[in-house]
Design a protein around this motif. Structure first.
Motif, PDB file in Angstrom:
ATOM      1  N   ASN A  61      73.472  55.832  67.451  1.00  0.00           N
ATOM      2  CA  ASN A  61      74.820  55.278  67.514  1.00  0.00           C
ATOM      3  C   ASN A  61      75.794  56.270  66.878  1.00  0.00           C
ATOM      4  O   ASN A  61      75.746  56.510  65.680  1.00  0.00           O
ATOM      5  CB  ASN A  61      74.864  53.933  66.781  1.00  0.00           C
ATOM      6  N   PRO A  62      76.699  56.851  67.657  1.00  0.00           N
ATOM      7  CA  PRO A  62      77.610  57.869  67.120  1.00  0.00           C
ATOM      8  C   PRO A  62      78.602  57.301  66.105  1.00  0.00           C
ATOM      9  O   PRO A  62      79.185  58.045  65.335  1.00  0.00           O
ATOM     10  CB  PRO A  62      78.327  58.403  68.358  1.00  0.00           C
ATOM     11  N   SER A  63      78.809  56.006  66.084  1.00  0.00           N
ATOM     12  CA  SER A  63      79.766  55.435  65.122  1.00  0.00           C
ATOM     13  C   SER A  63      79.201  55.424  63.705  1.00  0.00           C
ATOM     14  O   SER A  63      79.906  55.125  62.758  1.00  0.00           O
ATOM     15  CB  SER A  63      80.158  54.016  65.536  1.00  0.00           C
ATOM     16  N   LEU A  64      77.916  55.728  63.544  1.00  0.00           N
ATOM     17  CA  LEU A  64      77.289  55.723  62.224  1.00  0.00           C
ATOM     18  C   LEU A  64      77.109  57.151  61.728  1.00  0.00           C
ATOM     19  O   LEU A  64      76.010  57.607  61.446  1.00  0.00           O
ATOM     20  CB  LEU A  64      75.940  54.999  62.270  1.00  0.00           C
ATOM     21  N   GLU A  65      78.207  57.884  61.615  1.00  0.00           N
ATOM     22  CA  GLU A  65      78.141  59.267  61.141  1.00  0.00           C
ATOM     23  C   GLU A  65      77.541  59.316  59.750  1.00  0.00           C
ATOM     24  O   GLU A  65      77.830  58.475  58.901  1.00  0.00           O
ATOM     25  CB  GLU A  65      79.536  59.876  61.106  1.00  0.00           C
ATOM     26  N   GLY A  66      76.729  60.307  59.533  1.00  0.00           N
ATOM     27  CA  GLY A  66      76.136  60.483  58.215  1.00  0.00           C
ATOM     28  C   GLY A  66      74.943  59.580  57.959  1.00  0.00           C
ATOM     29  O   GLY A  66      74.382  59.565  56.877  1.00  0.00           O
ATOM     30  N   TYR A  67      74.551  58.806  58.952  1.00  0.00           N
ATOM     31  CA  TYR A  67      73.412  57.905  58.796  1.00  0.00           C
ATOM     32  C   TYR A  67      72.121  58.711  58.750  1.00  0.00           C
ATOM     33  O   TYR A  67      71.873  59.535  59.623  1.00  0.00           O
ATOM     34  CB  TYR A  67      73.383  56.909  59.966  1.00  0.00           C
ATOM     35  N   ASP A  68      71.325  58.506  57.738  1.00  0.00           N
ATOM     36  CA  ASP A  68      70.072  59.245  57.572  1.00  0.00           C
ATOM     37  C   ASP A  68      68.912  58.304  57.874  1.00  0.00           C
ATOM     38  O   ASP A  68      68.433  57.586  56.997  1.00  0.00           O
ATOM     39  CB  ASP A  68      69.982  59.797  56.145  1.00  0.00           C
ATOM     40  N   ALA A  69      68.479  58.274  59.126  1.00  0.00           N
ATOM     41  CA  ALA A  69      67.406  57.369  59.546  1.00  0.00           C
ATOM     42  C   ALA A  69      66.113  57.644  58.803  1.00  0.00           C
ATOM     43  O   ALA A  69      65.353  56.737  58.493  1.00  0.00           O
ATOM     44  CB  ALA A  69      67.176  57.482  61.050  1.00  0.00           C
ATOM     45  N   ALA A  70      65.855  58.897  58.469  1.00  0.00           N
ATOM     46  CA  ALA A  70      64.609  59.238  57.765  1.00  0.00           C
ATOM     47  C   ALA A  70      64.582  58.607  56.379  1.00  0.00           C
ATOM     48  O   ALA A  70      63.549  58.118  55.928  1.00  0.00           O
ATOM     49  CB  ALA A  70      64.459  60.751  57.666  1.00  0.00           C
ATOM     50  N   ALA A  71      65.732  58.572  55.704  1.00  0.00           N
ATOM     51  CA  ALA A  71      65.780  57.989  54.355  1.00  0.00           C
ATOM     52  C   ALA A  71      65.569  56.487  54.414  1.00  0.00           C
ATOM     53  O   ALA A  71      64.915  55.906  53.557  1.00  0.00           O
ATOM     54  CB  ALA A  71      67.107  58.310  53.683  1.00  0.00           C
ATOM     55  N   VAL A  72      66.129  55.859  55.429  1.00  0.00           N
ATOM     56  CA  VAL A  72      65.981  54.414  55.556  1.00  0.00           C
ATOM     57  C   VAL A  72      64.611  54.064  56.112  1.00  0.00           C
ATOM     58  O   VAL A  72      64.045  53.033  55.796  1.00  0.00           O
ATOM     59  CB  VAL A  72      67.098  53.826  56.442  1.00  0.00           C
ATOM     60  N   ALA A  73      64.050  54.932  56.918  1.00  0.00           N
ATOM     61  CA  ALA A  73      62.765  54.657  57.547  1.00  0.00           C
ATOM     62  C   ALA A  73      61.631  54.573  56.532  1.00  0.00           C
ATOM     63  O   ALA A  73      60.619  53.961  56.791  1.00  0.00           O
ATOM     64  CB  ALA A  73      62.445  55.726  58.581  1.00  0.00           C
ATOM     65  N   ALA A  74      61.828  55.167  55.380  1.00  0.00           N
ATOM     66  CA  ALA A  74      60.782  55.131  54.353  1.00  0.00           C
ATOM     67  C   ALA A  74      61.333  54.464  53.081  1.00  0.00           C
ATOM     68  O   ALA A  74      61.527  55.112  52.065  1.00  0.00           O
ATOM     69  CB  ALA A  74      60.311  56.537  54.051  1.00  0.00           C
ATOM     70  N   PRO A  75      61.636  53.142  53.169  1.00  0.00           N
ATOM     71  CA  PRO A  75      62.189  52.475  51.997  1.00  0.00           C
ATOM     72  C   PRO A  75      61.169  52.458  50.861  1.00  0.00           C
ATOM     73  O   PRO A  75      59.963  52.477  51.088  1.00  0.00           O
ATOM     74  CB  PRO A  75      62.482  51.059  52.487  1.00  0.00           C
ATOM     75  N   ASP A  76      61.673  52.470  49.656  1.00  0.00           N
ATOM     76  CA  ASP A  76      60.815  52.463  48.481  1.00  0.00           C
ATOM     77  C   ASP A  76      60.452  51.018  48.143  1.00  0.00           C
ATOM     78  O   ASP A  76      61.132  50.362  47.355  1.00  0.00           O
ATOM     79  CB  ASP A  76      61.536  53.135  47.310  1.00  0.00           C
ATOM     80  N   ILE A  77      59.407  50.520  48.783  1.00  0.00           N
ATOM     81  CA  ILE A  77      58.971  49.138  48.585  1.00  0.00           C
ATOM     82  C   ILE A  77      58.556  48.912  47.130  1.00  0.00           C
ATOM     83  O   ILE A  77      58.835  47.866  46.552  1.00  0.00           O
ATOM     84  CB  ILE A  77      57.800  48.795  49.536  1.00  0.00           C
ATOM     85  N   GLY A  78      57.931  49.898  46.534  1.00  0.00           N
ATOM     86  CA  GLY A  78      57.512  49.767  45.133  1.00  0.00           C
ATOM     87  C   GLY A  78      58.692  49.484  44.225  1.00  0.00           C
ATOM     88  O   GLY A  78      58.636  48.612  43.357  1.00  0.00           O
ATOM     89  N   SER A  79      59.783  50.204  44.427  1.00  0.00           N
ATOM     90  CA  SER A  79      60.989  50.001  43.621  1.00  0.00           C
ATOM     91  C   SER A  79      61.571  48.613  43.860  1.00  0.00           C
ATOM     92  O   SER A  79      61.976  47.924  42.923  1.00  0.00           O
ATOM     93  CB  SER A  79      62.027  51.070  43.955  1.00  0.00           C
ATOM     94  N   THR A  80      61.612  48.199  45.119  1.00  0.00           N
ATOM     95  CA  THR A  80      62.119  46.869  45.452  1.00  0.00           C
ATOM     96  C   THR A  80      61.302  45.789  44.757  1.00  0.00           C
ATOM     97  O   THR A  80      61.857  44.862  44.181  1.00  0.00           O
ATOM     98  CB  THR A  80      62.081  46.654  46.982  1.00  0.00           C
ATOM     99  N   LEU A  81      59.992  45.914  44.801  1.00  0.00           N
ATOM    100  CA  LEU A  81      59.128  44.919  44.177  1.00  0.00           C
ATOM    101  C   LEU A  81      59.256  44.944  42.653  1.00  0.00           C
ATOM    102  O   LEU A  81      59.230  43.889  42.009  1.00  0.00           O
ATOM    103  CB  LEU A  81      57.675  45.122  44.603  1.00  0.00           C
ATOM    104  N   ARG A  82      59.421  46.128  42.058  1.00  0.00           N
ATOM    105  CA  ARG A  82      59.625  46.213  40.602  1.00  0.00           C
ATOM    106  C   ARG A  82      60.933  45.534  40.207  1.00  0.00           C
ATOM    107  O   ARG A  82      60.985  44.794  39.237  1.00  0.00           O
ATOM    108  CB  ARG A  82      59.594  47.659  40.134  1.00  0.00           C
ATOM    109  N   ASP A  83      61.999  45.793  40.980  1.00  0.00           N
ATOM    110  CA  ASP A  83      63.291  45.164  40.696  1.00  0.00           C
ATOM    111  C   ASP A  83      63.186  43.644  40.805  1.00  0.00           C
ATOM    112  O   ASP A  83      63.707  42.910  39.980  1.00  0.00           O
ATOM    113  CB  ASP A  83      64.374  45.667  41.657  1.00  0.00           C
ATOM    114  N   ARG A  84      62.498  43.207  41.835  1.00  0.00           N
ATOM    115  CA  ARG A  84      62.311  41.765  42.040  1.00  0.00           C
ATOM    116  C   ARG A  84      61.497  41.179  40.893  1.00  0.00           C
ATOM    117  O   ARG A  84      61.798  40.105  40.387  1.00  0.00           O
ATOM    118  CB  ARG A  84      61.620  41.529  43.374  1.00  0.00           C
ATOM    119  N   GLY A  85      60.470  41.891  40.463  1.00  0.00           N
ATOM    120  CA  GLY A  85      59.641  41.430  39.340  1.00  0.00           C
ATOM    121  C   GLY A  85      60.442  41.329  38.056  1.00  0.00           C
ATOM    122  O   GLY A  85      60.294  40.372  37.292  1.00  0.00           O
TER     123      GLY A  85
END
Length: 177
Positions: A61-85
């Motif tokens: 989608n060209p309207s999403l300039e600067g979008y880094d799909a690689a960074a979002v494609a590998a979310p840090d689940i460990g960090s999310t779970l630690r924050d939730r904990g």
């Protein structure tokens, strides 16, 4: 030994119920089980993990300039779970402090009564109280909790335990004046 269960939620009505239950426990020489149940998981922000399909559409989608799909494609689940904990730990600490505060506030009414503190995480209060009614001699709740429908005579928790508890239930009415 008799056991009386009382539901606590920091409302004025639950403190009135606690005082009533303490006097009843004293008369019956019963153990008083003060219970606070809560849903930390429902209070926390929901977990979000994007799918590859969502990412693929966003990457082209060209309207999403600067979008880094690689960074979002590998979310840090460990960090999310630690924050939730950490959030759930914080919610439990606040629940324990709230219950302790209510018991301390009514310490004179509780004098001479054996009190057992119970904090139940990730349980709906009505569900927890109904379950605890299975081996209780009496279940005590206030007529209204901290819910938003103050014009109703009974709160949702009080109503549910009256309908589903397996021991006698006392709903302590709101103090007048």
């Amino acid at each position: 030994m008799a056991r009386i269960v009382v539901g606590i939620d920091a409302s004025a009505d639950s403190k009135t119920a606690l005082a009533w239950a303490a006097e009843e426990a004293r008369l019956r020489r019963a153990t008083l089980q003060a219970v606070y149940a809560f849903h930390a998981r429902e209070l926390a922000a929901p977990e979000y993990v994007p799918t590859e399909h969502g990412l693929a559409g966003a990457a082209v989608n060209p309207s999403l300039e600067g979008y880094d799909a690689a960074a979002v494609a590998a979310p840090d689940i460990g960090s999310t779970l630690r924050d939730r904990g950490r959030f759930e730990d914080s919610a439990r600490t606040r629940a324990e402090e709230m219950l302790g505060s209510a018991l301390y506030e009514l310490r004179d009414a509780l004098a001479g009564v054996e009190v057992e503190r119970v904090v139940l995480d990730n349980r709906h209060p009505a569900e927890a109280l109904v379950e605890l009614s299975g081996d209780a001699d009496l279940l005590v709740v206030g007529s209204r909790g901290r819910g938003g429908f103050s014009e109703m005579l009974l709160g949702s928790i009080s109503h549910a335990v009256v309908l589903h508890a397996v021991c006698p239930v006392v709903v302590v009415p709101r103090r007048r004046g």
